[in-house]
Design an enzyme around this catalytic site. Structure first.
Site, mmCIF file in Angstrom:
data_model
loop_
_atom_site.group_PDB
_atom_site.id
_atom_site.type_symbol
_atom_site.label_atom_id
_atom_site.label_comp_id
_atom_site.label_asym_id
_atom_site.label_seq_id
_atom_site.Cartn_x
_atom_site.Cartn_y
_atom_site.Cartn_z
ATOM 1 N N LYS A 44 0.804 -1.233 0.000
ATOM 2 C CA LYS A 44 0.000 0.000 0.000
ATOM 3 C C LYS A 44 0.840 1.288 0.000
ATOM 4 O O LYS A 44 0.384 2.343 0.426
ATOM 5 C CB LYS A 44 -1.017 0.053 1.165
ATOM 6 C CG LYS A 44 -1.828 -1.190 1.391
ATOM 7 C CD LYS A 44 -2.333 -1.843 0.144
ATOM 8 C CE LYS A 44 -3.437 -1.086 -0.541
ATOM 9 N NZ LYS A 44 -3.838 -1.791 -1.812
ATOM 10 N N GLY A 46 2.526 2.257 -2.952
ATOM 11 C CA GLY A 46 2.720 2.749 -4.319
ATOM 12 C C GLY A 46 3.246 1.702 -5.288
ATOM 13 O O GLY A 46 3.822 2.050 -6.338
ATOM 14 N N HIS A 99 7.599 -7.193 -2.150
ATOM 15 C CA HIS A 99 7.323 -6.686 -0.804
ATOM 16 C C HIS A 99 8.276 -7.338 0.198
ATOM 17 O O HIS A 99 8.086 -7.189 1.417
ATOM 18 C CB HIS A 99 5.901 -7.040 -0.375
ATOM 19 C CG HIS A 99 4.808 -6.327 -1.125
ATOM 20 N ND1 HIS A 99 4.853 -4.988 -1.429
ATOM 21 C CD2 HIS A 99 3.614 -6.774 -1.599
ATOM 22 C CE1 HIS A 99 3.744 -4.643 -2.072
ATOM 23 N NE2 HIS A 99 2.986 -5.707 -2.187
ATOM 24 N N SER A 129 -4.971 3.014 3.824
ATOM 25 C CA SER A 129 -5.129 2.357 2.521
ATOM 26 C C SER A 129 -5.327 0.857 2.707
ATOM 27 O O SER A 129 -6.185 0.231 2.075
ATOM 28 C CB SER A 129 -3.885 2.654 1.675
ATOM 29 O OG SER A 129 -3.981 2.065 0.415
ATOM 30 N N MET A 223 -4.422 6.617 -14.321
ATOM 31 C CA MET A 223 -4.308 5.206 -13.936
ATOM 32 C C MET A 223 -5.665 4.647 -13.507
ATOM 33 O O MET A 223 -5.974 3.488 -13.731
ATOM 34 C CB MET A 223 -3.291 5.041 -12.811
ATOM 35 C CG MET A 223 -1.855 5.037 -13.333
ATOM 36 S SD MET A 223 -0.657 4.769 -12.026
ATOM 37 C CE MET A 223 -1.147 3.179 -11.377
HETATM 38 P P1 A3P Z 1 -4.984 4.878 -1.403
HETATM 39 O O1 A3P Z 1 -5.715 3.655 -0.901
HETATM 40 O O2 A3P Z 1 -4.565 5.780 -0.287
HETATM 41 O O3 A3P Z 1 -5.724 5.595 -2.466
HETATM 42 P P2 A3P Z 1 -0.154 -0.440 -3.620
HETATM 43 O O4 A3P Z 1 -0.176 -0.362 -5.102
HETATM 44 O O5 A3P Z 1 1.207 -0.547 -3.038
HETATM 45 O O6 A3P Z 1 -1.103 -1.480 -3.130
HETATM 46 O O7 A3P Z 1 -0.669 0.973 -3.070
HETATM 47 C C1 A3P Z 1 -1.974 1.383 -3.330
HETATM 48 C C2 A3P Z 1 -2.074 2.848 -2.970
HETATM 49 O O8 A3P Z 1 -1.332 3.615 -3.939
HETATM 50 C C3 A3P Z 1 -3.519 3.334 -3.032
HETATM 51 O O9 A3P Z 1 -3.618 4.364 -2.056
HETATM 52 C C4 A3P Z 1 -3.570 3.872 -4.455
HETATM 53 O O10 A3P Z 1 -4.642 4.745 -4.710
HETATM 54 C C5 A3P Z 1 -2.215 4.575 -4.528
HETATM 55 N N1 A3P Z 1 -1.822 4.879 -5.914
HETATM 56 C C6 A3P Z 1 -1.716 4.057 -6.964
HETATM 57 N N2 A3P Z 1 -1.410 4.746 -8.085
HETATM 58 C C7 A3P Z 1 -1.316 6.048 -7.723
HETATM 59 C C8 A3P Z 1 -1.054 7.270 -8.441
HETATM 60 N N3 A3P Z 1 -0.834 7.284 -9.739
HETATM 61 N N4 A3P Z 1 -1.027 8.417 -7.735
HETATM 62 C C9 A3P Z 1 -1.256 8.441 -6.398
HETATM 63 N N5 A3P Z 1 -1.532 7.330 -5.682
HETATM 64 C C10 A3P Z 1 -1.567 6.140 -6.337
#
Ligand code: A3P
Length: 286
Positions: A44, A46, A99, A129, A223
């Protein structure tokens, strides 16, 4: 107590839907090439974003991979069950996400020249998240109340263990200029600048036009509408986006909408204590 939804690996909870003994053996035996590129994250923080950015940089700004291949097959997780299928016969440079904490990376990683981008995010936003992710993903246990989930998060009874252990493991790595540390917050603040830094780090300098194109493609709003990146290809009984979309808010500081002052004080105290030996100031720390 871990349910059968989790596969226990060196004391860490991994989702059993995508991890098993075989996949972890594959990861451990994996022969890392010098040209390989890894994006490593605590869940979570990015990961999906990096699965969008890396192939674009490695392909010189060509949008085809992110428009035609789902993120999990485009930049697979080294430790997940699909890795062996996806990476089989794939030419260099191979891009992967992981991870895994530093010490669980495959032995060949340490003797290679493979590069790593390690992304850190404010753990309070990570927790928020993750809380919503647990609500929408049927392959994970229900998170319980926010208060209950906060305790699980702080004690490491969550995916891939304690945030502090993960971050400490990677921040104490001995990889010299093979590793680039970045934060989610820096990426939100200046995505184009960060993409430029990544491309320089990876030795793939992009033209001004290509940089603009890559950054634009990787904005949250773009995205979110890309079916190859927004998890809409996953059946609803596995990920229910009506409960919470996978690409949820994509903002910095959503924790402020969720933590009460007691939870904030408790979380901050634990984190401060557990990271006191880390000689770094993250953007979310005053
Ligand atoms: P949120 O739940 O706070 O929106 P991972 O991919 O590691 O599982 O992380 C997911 C988190 O990254 C989610 O956060 C998601 O919305 C955010 N995320 C993915 N792409 C993004 C982007 N282009 N810009 C900002 N946040 C992004």
């Amino acid at each position: 107590m871990a349910s059968d939804k989790y596969f226990l690996y060196h004391g860490l909870l991994l989702p059993a839907v995508a991890h098993n003994e075989e996949s972890l053996k594959y990861a451990c035996d994996f022969k890392v090439h010098d040209q390989d590129v890894f994006a490593v994250t605590y869940p979570k923080s990015g990961t999906t974003w990096m699965q969008e950015i890396l192939p674009l940089i490695l392909n010189g700004g060509d949008l085809t991979p992110v428009q035609s291949i789902p993120n999990w097959d485009r930049v697979p997780w080294l430790e997940e069950t699909r890795a062996s299928l996806v990476l089989k016969g794939q030419p260099s440079p191979r891009a992967m996400v992981s991870h895994l904490p530093y010490h669980l990376m495959p032995p060949s990683f340490f003797t290679s020249k493979a590069k790593v981008i390690y992304v850190t995010r404010n753990p309070k936003d990570v927790m928020v998240s993750s809380f919503y992710f647990h609500k929408m993903a049927s392959f994970l246990d229900d998170p319980g109340t926010f208060d209950e989930f906060l305790d699980k998060f702080l004690s490491g009874q969550v995916l891939f263990g304690k945030w502090t252990d993960h971050v400490k493991s990677w921040y104490s790595s001995d990889l010299g200029d093979r590793i680039l540390y970045i934060t989610y917050e820096e990426m939100v603040k200046d995505l184009r600048g960060v993409v430029e830094r990544f491309s320089r780090f990876l030795g793939r300098e992009l033209s001004k036009e290509a940089l603009d194109r890559v950054a634009k493609q990787c904005y949250f709003s773009n995205m979110k509408t890309n079916p190859m990146s927004n998890y809409s290809l996953v059946p609803q009984d596995i990920m229910d986006s009506s409960k919470s979309p996978f690409l949820r808010k994509g903002i910095v500081g959503d924790w402020k909408n969720h933590f009460n002052p007691e939870q904030d004080a408790k979380f901050t105290a634990v984190l401060k204590e557990e990271t006191k030996e880390l000689d770094i100031k993250f953007p979310w720390e005053e």
